[in-house]
Design a protein around this motif. Structure first.
Motif, PDB file in Angstrom:
ATOM      1  N   TYR A  29     -36.467  -3.573  25.768  1.00 20.59           N
ATOM      2  CA  TYR A  29     -37.546  -2.688  25.326  1.00 20.59           C
ATOM      3  C   TYR A  29     -38.254  -3.188  24.074  1.00 20.59           C
ATOM      4  O   TYR A  29     -39.419  -2.889  23.854  1.00 20.59           O
ATOM      5  CB  TYR A  29     -37.073  -1.229  25.169  1.00 20.59           C
ATOM      6  CG  TYR A  29     -35.855  -0.982  24.316  1.00 20.59           C
ATOM      7  CD1 TYR A  29     -35.936  -0.945  22.942  1.00 20.59           C
ATOM      8  CD2 TYR A  29     -34.609  -0.720  24.900  1.00 20.59           C
ATOM      9  CE1 TYR A  29     -34.831  -0.676  22.155  1.00 20.59           C
ATOM     10  CE2 TYR A  29     -33.492  -0.460  24.122  1.00 20.59           C
ATOM     11  CZ  TYR A  29     -33.600  -0.431  22.749  1.00 20.59           C
ATOM     12  OH  TYR A  29     -32.501  -0.177  21.967  1.00 20.59           O
ATOM     13  N   ILE A  30     -37.559  -3.979  23.255  1.00 22.48           N
ATOM     14  CA  ILE A  30     -38.235  -4.580  22.097  1.00 22.48           C
ATOM     15  C   ILE A  30     -39.397  -5.454  22.549  1.00 22.48           C
ATOM     16  O   ILE A  30     -40.453  -5.511  21.914  1.00 22.48           O
ATOM     17  CB  ILE A  30     -37.243  -5.435  21.274  1.00 22.48           C
ATOM     18  CG1 ILE A  30     -36.166  -4.560  20.637  1.00 22.48           C
ATOM     19  CG2 ILE A  30     -37.989  -6.253  20.205  1.00 22.48           C
ATOM     20  CD1 ILE A  30     -36.598  -3.769  19.445  1.00 22.48           C
ATOM     21  N   ILE A  31     -39.240  -6.121  23.690  1.00 22.92           N
ATOM     22  CA  ILE A  31     -40.242  -7.084  24.152  1.00 22.92           C
ATOM     23  C   ILE A  31     -41.591  -6.437  24.433  1.00 22.92           C
ATOM     24  O   ILE A  31     -42.626  -7.110  24.441  1.00 22.92           O
ATOM     25  CB  ILE A  31     -39.727  -7.826  25.407  1.00 22.92           C
ATOM     26  CG1 ILE A  31     -40.433  -9.175  25.544  1.00 22.92           C
ATOM     27  CG2 ILE A  31     -39.858  -6.963  26.666  1.00 22.92           C
ATOM     28  CD1 ILE A  31     -39.809 -10.082  26.574  1.00 22.92           C
ATOM     29  N   LEU A  34     -44.199  -7.175  22.049  1.00 22.54           N
ATOM     30  CA  LEU A  34     -44.788  -8.501  22.140  1.00 22.54           C
ATOM     31  C   LEU A  34     -45.931  -8.504  23.152  1.00 22.54           C
ATOM     32  O   LEU A  34     -47.068  -8.807  22.803  1.00 22.54           O
ATOM     33  CB  LEU A  34     -43.729  -9.536  22.551  1.00 22.54           C
ATOM     34  CG  LEU A  34     -44.252 -10.937  22.882  1.00 22.54           C
ATOM     35  CD1 LEU A  34     -44.940 -11.554  21.663  1.00 22.54           C
ATOM     36  CD2 LEU A  34     -43.124 -11.825  23.379  1.00 22.54           C
ATOM     37  N   GLY A  35     -45.632  -8.136  24.397  1.00 22.28           N
ATOM     38  CA  GLY A  35     -46.642  -8.253  25.446  1.00 22.28           C
ATOM     39  C   GLY A  35     -47.002  -6.964  26.144  1.00 22.28           C
ATOM     40  O   GLY A  35     -47.636  -6.990  27.208  1.00 22.28           O
ATOM     41  N   ILE A  76     -42.405 -12.141  14.467  1.00 17.26           N
ATOM     42  CA  ILE A  76     -41.219 -11.333  14.171  1.00 17.26           C
ATOM     43  C   ILE A  76     -40.611 -10.776  15.448  1.00 17.26           C
ATOM     44  O   ILE A  76     -39.395 -10.860  15.669  1.00 17.26           O
ATOM     45  CB  ILE A  76     -41.576 -10.198  13.183  1.00 17.26           C
ATOM     46  CG1 ILE A  76     -41.961 -10.775  11.824  1.00 17.26           C
ATOM     47  CG2 ILE A  76     -40.409  -9.225  13.036  1.00 17.26           C
ATOM     48  CD1 ILE A  76     -42.492  -9.740  10.837  1.00 17.26           C
ATOM     49  N   ILE A  77     -41.445 -10.200  16.303  1.00 18.31           N
ATOM     50  CA  ILE A  77     -40.945  -9.638  17.555  1.00 18.31           C
ATOM     51  C   ILE A  77     -40.339 -10.734  18.427  1.00 18.31           C
ATOM     52  O   ILE A  77     -39.276 -10.552  19.045  1.00 18.31           O
ATOM     53  CB  ILE A  77     -42.071  -8.910  18.314  1.00 18.31           C
ATOM     54  CG1 ILE A  77     -42.501  -7.649  17.550  1.00 18.31           C
ATOM     55  CG2 ILE A  77     -41.626  -8.532  19.735  1.00 18.31           C
ATOM     56  CD1 ILE A  77     -41.437  -6.577  17.450  1.00 18.31           C
ATOM     57  N   SER A  78     -40.991 -11.881  18.487  1.00 23.32           N
ATOM     58  CA  SER A  78     -40.465 -12.994  19.277  1.00 23.32           C
ATOM     59  C   SER A  78     -39.100 -13.437  18.750  1.00 23.32           C
ATOM     60  O   SER A  78     -38.190 -13.733  19.535  1.00 23.32           O
ATOM     61  CB  SER A  78     -41.450 -14.169  19.256  1.00 23.32           C
ATOM     62  OG  SER A  78     -42.683 -13.813  19.860  1.00 23.32           O
ATOM     63  N   GLY A 108     -36.291 -17.876  27.752  1.00 25.00           N
ATOM     64  CA  GLY A 108     -37.511 -18.131  27.003  1.00 25.00           C
ATOM     65  C   GLY A 108     -38.210 -16.831  26.669  1.00 25.00           C
ATOM     66  O   GLY A 108     -38.030 -15.814  27.339  1.00 25.00           O
ATOM     67  N   VAL A 109     -39.007 -16.843  25.601  1.00 24.21           N
ATOM     68  CA  VAL A 109     -39.726 -15.641  25.174  1.00 24.21           C
ATOM     69  C   VAL A 109     -41.064 -15.588  25.900  1.00 24.21           C
ATOM     70  O   VAL A 109     -41.898 -16.496  25.758  1.00 24.21           O
ATOM     71  CB  VAL A 109     -39.927 -15.630  23.646  1.00 24.21           C
ATOM     72  CG1 VAL A 109     -40.720 -14.400  23.224  1.00 24.21           C
ATOM     73  CG2 VAL A 109     -38.576 -15.671  22.939  1.00 24.21           C
ATOM     74  N   TYR A 110     -41.261 -14.518  26.678  1.00 23.39           N
ATOM     75  CA  TYR A 110     -42.467 -14.378  27.507  1.00 23.39           C
ATOM     76  C   TYR A 110     -43.078 -13.004  27.254  1.00 23.39           C
ATOM     77  O   TYR A 110     -42.366 -11.992  27.257  1.00 23.39           O
ATOM     78  CB  TYR A 110     -42.097 -14.529  28.978  1.00 23.39           C
ATOM     79  CG  TYR A 110     -43.235 -14.321  29.944  1.00 23.39           C
ATOM     80  CD1 TYR A 110     -44.160 -15.333  30.172  1.00 23.39           C
ATOM     81  CD2 TYR A 110     -43.385 -13.113  30.630  1.00 23.39           C
ATOM     82  CE1 TYR A 110     -45.214 -15.139  31.063  1.00 23.39           C
ATOM     83  CE2 TYR A 110     -44.431 -12.929  31.511  1.00 23.39           C
ATOM     84  CZ  TYR A 110     -45.342 -13.937  31.725  1.00 23.39           C
ATOM     85  OH  TYR A 110     -46.383 -13.749  32.602  1.00 23.39           O
ATOM     86  N   PRO A 111     -44.414 -12.926  27.023  1.00 20.96           N
ATOM     87  CA  PRO A 111     -45.028 -11.633  26.695  1.00 20.96           C
ATOM     88  C   PRO A 111     -45.150 -10.708  27.906  1.00 20.96           C
ATOM     89  O   PRO A 111     -45.901 -10.974  28.842  1.00 20.96           O
ATOM     90  CB  PRO A 111     -46.415 -12.028  26.164  1.00 20.96           C
ATOM     91  CG  PRO A 111     -46.723 -13.334  26.826  1.00 20.96           C
ATOM     92  CD  PRO A 111     -45.407 -14.035  26.992  1.00 20.96           C
TER      93      PRO A 111
END
Length: 216
Positions: A29-31, A34-35, A76-78, A108-111
């Motif tokens: 849910y934090i993500i 980001l996106g 920061i979120i990433s 990997g970090v994806y929005p």
């Protein structure tokens, strides 16, 4: 004569992120910040694009400053999402329900949003009208603040809560700055009698403006 200038580049977040306990459920849910529809990436692109059609230089400066800071919030979120998902076993990933994300992106970090929808530019608008755009910006900051409220209701890890509380506070500050910018635009447009007519398409604008002045 050749002069060499030494440049120092420090990779430093606006607010430190040091998460000791990975937790894929929290990352899910934090993500969204980001996106997601009210996330930091949408905010940065919204303000960055709106600045070009803003007439008042001081308001254009506000949009430039905040859009740049929102990029720092993307970092920061990433960082939070990355640290929450590092070192997890396949069993932990499946147990947390992070397996569908893992299949598409590994770690990997994806929005994307908390619901799994990929980021889209449809999340924001750039209309070219100062009042329209700034009113959207005010609403955007409050929606982001509400999303951070929801995250804080669900998260009890202080390593995650601390940077999230910092980001929530920045949404409040941005809301205040956009409020000041909107008042500056309204005062500027009011001197041109914008509220009684729009001279760009209303031929009787001058007469209407005179009537409005007499009624005051």
């Amino acid at each position: 004569m050749i002069c060499y200038v030494q440049v120092r580049y420090d990779i430093k977040l606006q607010y430190p992120v040091r998460i000791k306990t990975p937790n894929a459920k929290t990352a899910k849910y934090i993500i969204s910040q980001l996106g997601g529809p009210d996330g930091e990436l949408a905010a940065s692109l919204r303000y960055m694009n709106q600045r070009y059609s803003m007439k008042l230089d001081k308001v254009k400066g506000v949009l430039t400053d905040i859009s740049t800071e929102e990029l720092a919030h993307v970092e920061i979120i990433s960082a939070i999402v990355y640290q929450l998902t590092q070192g997890l076993t396949p069993e932990q990933i499946k147990e947390a329900g992070f397996d569908t994300y893992f299949v598409d992106h590994t770690l990997g970090v994806y929005p994307q949003s908390a619901a799994g929808a990929p980021f889209t530019a449809a999340y924001f608008q750039s209309k070219g009208d100062p009042i329209t755009d700034l009113t959207e910006d005010l609403a955007a900051e409050q929606k982001a603040r509400t999303t951070y409220d929801n995250i804080l209701r669900l998260c009890d890890d202080p390593d995650v809560r601390d940077p999230i509380k910092f980001l929530r506070q920045r949404e409040i500050v941005h809301f205040q700055r956009f409020g000041e910018a909107l008042r500056a635009v309204q005062e500027d447009l009011d001197t041109k009698n914008f509220y009684c007519c729009n001279p760009s398409y209303d031929c009787g604008c001058g007469r209407a403006a005179n009537r409005m002045r007499k009624m005051r």
